[in-house]
Design an enzyme around this catalytic site. Sequence first.
Site, PDB file in Angstrom:
ATOM      1  CB  THR A 176      40.444  43.444  47.088  1.00  0.00           C
ATOM      2  OG1 THR A 176      41.733  43.570  47.724  1.00  0.00           O
ATOM      3  CG2 THR A 176      40.123  44.905  46.378  1.00  0.00           C
ATOM      4  CG  ASP A 177      42.833  42.391  51.804  1.00  0.00           C
ATOM      5  OD1 ASP A 177      43.404  42.907  50.807  1.00  0.00           O
ATOM      6  OD2 ASP A 177      43.651  41.794  52.541  1.00  0.00           O
ATOM      7  CD  GLU A 178      45.306  44.683  47.118  1.00  0.00           C
ATOM      8  OE1 GLU A 178      45.884  45.857  46.487  1.00  0.00           O
ATOM      9  OE2 GLU A 178      45.570  43.750  46.874  1.00  0.00           O
ATOM     10  CE1 TYR A 207      41.882  45.008  41.781  1.00  0.00           C
ATOM     11  CE2 TYR A 207      43.289  44.999  43.888  1.00  0.00           C
ATOM     12  CZ  TYR A 207      42.383  44.578  43.147  1.00  0.00           C
ATOM     13  OH  TYR A 207      41.615  43.439  43.531  1.00  0.00           O
ATOM     14  CE  LYS A 238      37.365  44.489  43.219  1.00  0.00           C
ATOM     15  NZ  LYS A 238      36.541  43.704  42.347  1.00  0.00           N
TER      16      LYS A 238
HETATM   17  P1  NAD Z   1      42.008  37.792  37.182  1.00  0.00           P
HETATM   18  O1  NAD Z   1      42.600  38.867  36.706  1.00  0.00           O
HETATM   19  O2  NAD Z   1      42.665  36.484  37.264  1.00  0.00           O
HETATM   20  O3  NAD Z   1      40.497  37.625  36.438  1.00  0.00           O
HETATM   21  C1  NAD Z   1      39.692  38.621  35.951  1.00  0.00           C
HETATM   22  C2  NAD Z   1      38.851  38.287  34.946  1.00  0.00           C
HETATM   23  O4  NAD Z   1      38.021  39.127  34.421  1.00  0.00           O
HETATM   24  C3  NAD Z   1      39.605  37.779  33.544  1.00  0.00           C
HETATM   25  O5  NAD Z   1      38.946  36.402  33.194  1.00  0.00           O
HETATM   26  C4  NAD Z   1      39.031  38.701  32.552  1.00  0.00           C
HETATM   27  O6  NAD Z   1      39.080  38.276  31.336  1.00  0.00           O
HETATM   28  C5  NAD Z   1      37.601  39.246  33.288  1.00  0.00           C
HETATM   29  N1  NAD Z   1      37.353  40.424  32.791  1.00  0.00           N
HETATM   30  C6  NAD Z   1      38.028  41.603  32.992  1.00  0.00           C
HETATM   31  N2  NAD Z   1      37.483  42.585  32.521  1.00  0.00           N
HETATM   32  C7  NAD Z   1      36.320  42.163  32.103  1.00  0.00           C
HETATM   33  C8  NAD Z   1      35.165  43.040  31.536  1.00  0.00           C
HETATM   34  N3  NAD Z   1      35.065  44.231  31.271  1.00  0.00           N
HETATM   35  N4  NAD Z   1      34.017  42.027  31.057  1.00  0.00           N
HETATM   36  C9  NAD Z   1      34.060  40.936  31.567  1.00  0.00           C
HETATM   37  N5  NAD Z   1      35.228  40.300  31.919  1.00  0.00           N
HETATM   38  C10 NAD Z   1      35.938  40.935  32.130  1.00  0.00           C
HETATM   39  O7  NAD Z   1      41.374  38.178  38.725  1.00  0.00           O
HETATM   40  P2  NAD Z   1      41.316  37.424  39.835  1.00  0.00           P
HETATM   41  O8  NAD Z   1      42.506  37.419  40.717  1.00  0.00           O
HETATM   42  O9  NAD Z   1      40.616  36.247  39.528  1.00  0.00           O
HETATM   43  O10 NAD Z   1      40.166  38.170  40.809  1.00  0.00           O
HETATM   44  C11 NAD Z   1      38.807  38.194  40.692  1.00  0.00           C
HETATM   45  C12 NAD Z   1      37.855  39.070  41.459  1.00  0.00           C
HETATM   46  O11 NAD Z   1      38.407  38.900  42.987  1.00  0.00           O
HETATM   47  C13 NAD Z   1      38.439  40.660  41.135  1.00  0.00           C
HETATM   48  O12 NAD Z   1      37.266  41.421  41.328  1.00  0.00           O
HETATM   49  C14 NAD Z   1      39.365  40.852  42.114  1.00  0.00           C
HETATM   50  O13 NAD Z   1      39.481  42.272  42.526  1.00  0.00           O
HETATM   51  C15 NAD Z   1      39.211  39.921  43.322  1.00  0.00           C
HETATM   52  N6  NAD Z   1      39.946  39.738  44.561  1.00  0.00           N
HETATM   53  C16 NAD Z   1      41.145  39.262  44.030  1.00  0.00           C
HETATM   54  C17 NAD Z   1      42.067  38.855  45.035  1.00  0.00           C
HETATM   55  C18 NAD Z   1      43.444  37.902  44.567  1.00  0.00           C
HETATM   56  O14 NAD Z   1      44.252  37.949  45.318  1.00  0.00           O
HETATM   57  N7  NAD Z   1      43.407  37.672  43.295  1.00  0.00           N
HETATM   58  C19 NAD Z   1      41.867  39.011  46.313  1.00  0.00           C
HETATM   59  C20 NAD Z   1      40.679  39.307  46.798  1.00  0.00           C
HETATM   60  C21 NAD Z   1      39.666  40.021  45.717  1.00  0.00           C
HETATM   61  P1  TYD Z   2      50.906  40.822  44.201  1.00  0.00           P
HETATM   62  O1  TYD Z   2      50.815  39.320  44.122  1.00  0.00           O
HETATM   63  O2  TYD Z   2      51.113  41.837  42.903  1.00  0.00           O
HETATM   64  O3  TYD Z   2      49.485  41.095  45.153  1.00  0.00           O
HETATM   65  P2  TYD Z   2      49.101  42.676  45.787  1.00  0.00           P
HETATM   66  O4  TYD Z   2      49.988  43.598  45.199  1.00  0.00           O
HETATM   67  O5  TYD Z   2      47.599  42.696  45.479  1.00  0.00           O
HETATM   68  O6  TYD Z   2      48.965  42.411  47.315  1.00  0.00           O
HETATM   69  O7  TYD Z   2      52.007  41.251  45.271  1.00  0.00           O
HETATM   70  C1  TYD Z   2      52.006  40.671  46.643  1.00  0.00           C
HETATM   71  C2  TYD Z   2      53.123  41.291  47.202  1.00  0.00           C
HETATM   72  O8  TYD Z   2      54.387  40.875  46.545  1.00  0.00           O
HETATM   73  C3  TYD Z   2      53.168  42.834  47.338  1.00  0.00           C
HETATM   74  O9  TYD Z   2      53.632  43.227  48.341  1.00  0.00           O
HETATM   75  C4  TYD Z   2      53.853  42.957  46.228  1.00  0.00           C
HETATM   76  C5  TYD Z   2      55.172  41.822  46.129  1.00  0.00           C
HETATM   77  N1  TYD Z   2      55.712  41.413  44.840  1.00  0.00           N
HETATM   78  C6  TYD Z   2      57.148  41.457  44.674  1.00  0.00           C
HETATM   79  O10 TYD Z   2      58.036  41.572  46.007  1.00  0.00           O
HETATM   80  N2  TYD Z   2      57.658  40.900  43.425  1.00  0.00           N
HETATM   81  C7  TYD Z   2      57.047  40.922  42.564  1.00  0.00           C
HETATM   82  O11 TYD Z   2      57.599  40.680  41.174  1.00  0.00           O
HETATM   83  C8  TYD Z   2      55.540  41.006  42.615  1.00  0.00           C
HETATM   84  C9  TYD Z   2      54.630  40.695  41.497  1.00  0.00           C
HETATM   85  C10 TYD Z   2      54.942  41.150  43.759  1.00  0.00           C
END
Ligand code: NAD
Ligand code: TYD
Length: 355
Positions: free
Chosen positions: A132-134, A158, A162
Amino acid sequence: MILVTGGAGFIGSNFIRDWIAQGGGPVTNLDCLTYAGNLASLADVAARPEYRFARGDIGDRAFVRQLLSDTRPRAVVNFAAESHVDRSIHSGGEFVRTNVVGTFNLLEEVRAYWSALPPAEQAAFRFLHVSTDEVYGSLDFADPPFTESHRYAPNSPYSASKAASDHLVRAAHHTYGLPVLTTNCSNNYGPYHFPEKLIPLMILHALQGKPLPVYGDGRNVRDWLYVADHCSAIRLVLEKGRVGETYNVGGRNEKSNLEVVHAICTLLDELSPRADAVPYAAQVSYVKDRPGHDRRYAIDATKLESELGWRAAEDFATGLRKTVQWYLANPAWIEGVTSGAYRQWVDQHYAQAAA
Ligand code: NAD
Ligand code: TYD
């Protein structure tokens, strides 16, 4: 065969669907099915001959060892993680357990498997870590976007977990030669996004007539990327990325949270207007800010674009429209994933935010 971990989550399920649709070949999905993992997100590919599901934990070394030996993948794509910042603030233990210890255990087993491969297969093998960019921390409004050389400065449990996993992946390459790739992507949105995150939560709350809870002043900025564009970037990096490199992924779609929420409201006003014809924006409600809330994330994806030729296919307007349409068309999926545990989280978390 490739092994995808966390394939029952938001991005992983989109990745597996796209992989099969693009004729990528056999794929095994290793997922332990936490609250965020839903096999319903893969119902349309579950019966495909290329697809196999294995329920297990990336931290369970004996399980991973056996699965690697049974499936003999040419690549591992690691999505598995705890992914929600707010949950990490309430309780960070699971984030350390899966994102740090789990990734370490996975790397150890993958390295043992890779070391025993014949030379040609060893050379072709890849471990792609999805991050992630975070990990880069927070930008001020005037700062340039994150490049790959930006220093790591994670601010939430989080992002810290990561960041630790990224470092372990880097170390596996530097120390043992494991052929790794890391992608650092901005916020994703699209179909099958679990409704605890901003965009699906706002769509659902709007349709349910609930308040739309904006944290703080709503001016925090995220750089939104449609999930299919993230999946195309991962496929490209897996195929052509230089071993040991990291690639930032983002579509130059910076939006404040208020802009996002208002864009969702406008689309819903058009596609599913309220019975009383009042605009959905009337439901916007400011709540207590997230502790340590990062102000701005923004990605510079020049390296991915110029080295590998990647381009995002969607901009925010087209991607958000597709997303809202998908949620309107898929009430059964929403019903299936918003279980008792989900409702309990939403009730507790937003009761505290309102207090
Ligand atoms: P998500 O929370 O929707 O899905 C995570 C999945 O991992 C779930 O299916 C969960 O059951 C599985 N999981 C969790 N712990 C596990 C373990 N110990 N063993 C096996 N499986 C396990 O997450 P997402 O949004 O799909 O993100 C996927 C990846 O991409 C993550 O690594 C996250 O950090 C990264 N990412 C997410 C975003 C975003 O905006 N969602 C952006 C950049 C990077
Ligand atoms: P989120 O979807 O949790 O992603 P991340 O924190 O990983 O960027 O949140 C996106 C942005 O929206 C973040 O600045 C927090 C804000 N947010 C709200 O304002 N209200 C909400 O209920 C949630 C879930 C997030």
